[in-house]
Design an enzyme around this catalytic site. Structure first.
Site, short mmCIF file in Angstrom:
data_model
loop_
_atom_site.label_atom_id
_atom_site.label_comp_id
_atom_site.label_asym_id
_atom_site.label_seq_id
_atom_site.Cartn_x
_atom_site.Cartn_y
_atom_site.Cartn_z
N THR A 184 -7.60 -13.35 0.74
CA THR A 184 -7.96 -11.95 0.98
C THR A 184 -7.51 -11.15 -0.23
O THR A 184 -6.31 -11.15 -0.55
CB THR A 184 -7.26 -11.41 2.24
OG1 THR A 184 -7.72 -12.15 3.37
CG2 THR A 184 -7.57 -9.94 2.45
N SER B 179 5.40 -13.47 0.69
CA SER B 179 4.18 -12.83 1.14
C SER B 179 3.93 -11.57 0.33
O SER B 179 4.82 -11.07 -0.36
CB SER B 179 4.27 -12.46 2.63
OG SER B 179 5.20 -11.42 2.82
N LYS B 180 2.71 -11.06 0.44
CA LYS B 180 2.37 -9.83 -0.26
C LYS B 180 3.23 -8.67 0.22
O LYS B 180 3.62 -7.80 -0.54
CB LYS B 180 0.89 -9.50 -0.02
CG LYS B 180 -0.07 -10.54 -0.56
CD LYS B 180 -1.48 -10.23 -0.10
CE LYS B 180 -2.42 -11.37 -0.46
NZ LYS B 180 -3.77 -11.18 0.10
N ARG B 181 3.52 -8.67 1.50
CA ARG B 181 4.27 -7.55 2.08
C ARG B 181 5.68 -7.47 1.54
O ARG B 181 6.29 -6.41 1.53
CB ARG B 181 4.30 -7.68 3.61
CG ARG B 181 2.94 -7.54 4.27
CD ARG B 181 3.06 -7.65 5.79
NE ARG B 181 1.78 -7.54 6.44
CZ ARG B 181 0.97 -8.56 6.65
NH1 ARG B 181 1.33 -9.77 6.26
NH2 ARG B 181 -0.19 -8.39 7.26
N GLU C 34 6.47 -8.31 -1.54
CA GLU C 34 6.40 -8.23 -3.00
C GLU C 34 6.95 -9.52 -3.64
O GLU C 34 7.80 -9.49 -4.53
CB GLU C 34 7.15 -7.00 -3.51
CG GLU C 34 6.58 -5.70 -2.97
CD GLU C 34 7.31 -4.47 -3.49
OE1 GLU C 34 8.35 -4.64 -4.16
OE2 GLU C 34 6.86 -3.36 -3.22
#
Length: 335
Positions: free
Chosen positions: A9, A250-252, A254
């Site tokens: 995504t 994860s992206k959340r 960073e």
């Protein structure tokens, strides 16, 4: 022929957890002499950015991970970007609607929050829906629709489900597991579960290797394959990478991004070598090209529990401190 895919995504930069999964998925297919597909899952347009999609593909190629079909190279099942495939998802939705497999849900966020607060009201994908809107009368639905636009939920069948995961092993789930789930949001955005099923079937995907955080999605997707009379792929869910703090990359959070590692001047072979070591494919984190791992890949060698990545390992990839090549990476905090 075996066909696999990596389907990110584009809502953020590629981080080490993404790269880990992409590498293992690519190795599984390349070792079997199959075809590898790149698909951009940008169906949630408010969260997705074209610049991230381009950067993800550039970072993967820098790592030595290529694909036979994808948004930038085309292929027989184009387009390979979900936002360009909406008609296919709408057709599948209409088929499910005609067969009585969907119903409108008018529950507000507050109502869904109350479900989440109830005992046993959560799965790893969120609240387990109780089906409160499934039994509304036509009059009750009309009254609710005058106040709120509904989402659409898939009504689970009255049977359980069994499947065997390539790493997690046999999975047996009771009828109603996870609750009826949303396939189209109230704002009209079609959901991941439906889109990924339609795309995997249309693109002839035979094998899906992805992170263990998506294991709970598999029963939902298998039920959609069944309802749409489509052939499902084989599934393998690899354990996740965890940071030094014990939280998953994860992206959340960073997490360390491949773009950041590149900017630090680290060669791609150093990254691949670390990923292979964490996966259990090598006994030390020596620099390697992705292609050099193809002949070494065996699914049975892949780590079966999550890997906690040490601070030294991350620092080594950024070149800010010497790495202890023999340091053992800890297991998942959940193990």
């Amino acid at each position: 022929m075996i066909r696999g895919r990596f389907a990110p995504t584009p809502s953020g930069l590629l981080h080490l957890g993404n790269a880990y999964t992409a590498l293992l998925s690519w190795l599984q297919i390349r070792q079997a002499g199959g075809q590898f597909v790149m698909r951009m899952e940008d169906i949630d347009k408010p969260r997705s950015r074209p610049e991230y999609a381009l950067q993800i593909m550039d970072d993967l190629r820098w790592l030595g991970i290529d694909w036979d079909e994808g948004p930038d190279v085309g292929g027989p099942y184009a387009p390979y970007t979900q936002s360009e495939r909406l008609k296919l998802y709408e057709d599948a939705l209409e088929r499910l609607r005609r067969e009585g497999r969907l119903y409108p849900c008018y529950c507000s966020r507050a109502e869904l929050h109350s479900i989440a607060s109830a005992p046993h009201g959560l799965s790893s994908e969120g609240p387990v829906y109780t089906g409160r809107c499934r039994k509304l009368t036509a009059q009750e639905r009309a009254a609710r629709e005058a106040v709120k636009a509904p989402s659409l939920r898939f009504a689970l069948p009255n049977h359980g489900l069994s499947f065997t995961d390539g790493i997690q092993g046999p999975q047996k789930l009771p009828a109603g597991y996870g609750g009826d789930f949303v396939v189209r949001r109230a704002d009209g955005i079609l959901c991941y579960q439906l889109a990924v099923v339609v795309d995997d079937a249309a693109m002839g995907i035979t094998d899906v290797l992805r992170g263990a955080d998506l294991l709970d999605s598999t029963p939902r997707q298998l039920l959609l394959f069944e309802a749409l009379q489509l052939q499902p792929p084989r599934y393998t869910h690899v354990p996740l990478l965890f940071g030094p703090d014990g939280e998953r990359l994860s992206k959340r959070r960073e997490a360390v991004t491949v773009a950041g590692i590149r900017a630090a001047g680290t060669p791609p072979e150093a990254v691949i070598g670390r990923l292979a070591y964490w996966a259990g494919l090598t006994d030390r984190p020596e620099p390697l090209k992705a292609a050099e791992l193809i002949s070494r890949f065996e699914l049975s060698r892949v780590a079966t529990s999550g890997i906690r990545v040490s601070s030294d390992s991350l620092q080594a990839l950024f070149g800010t401190s010497p790495a202890d090549a023999n340091r053992e990476e800890g297991s998942s905090p959940a193990s």
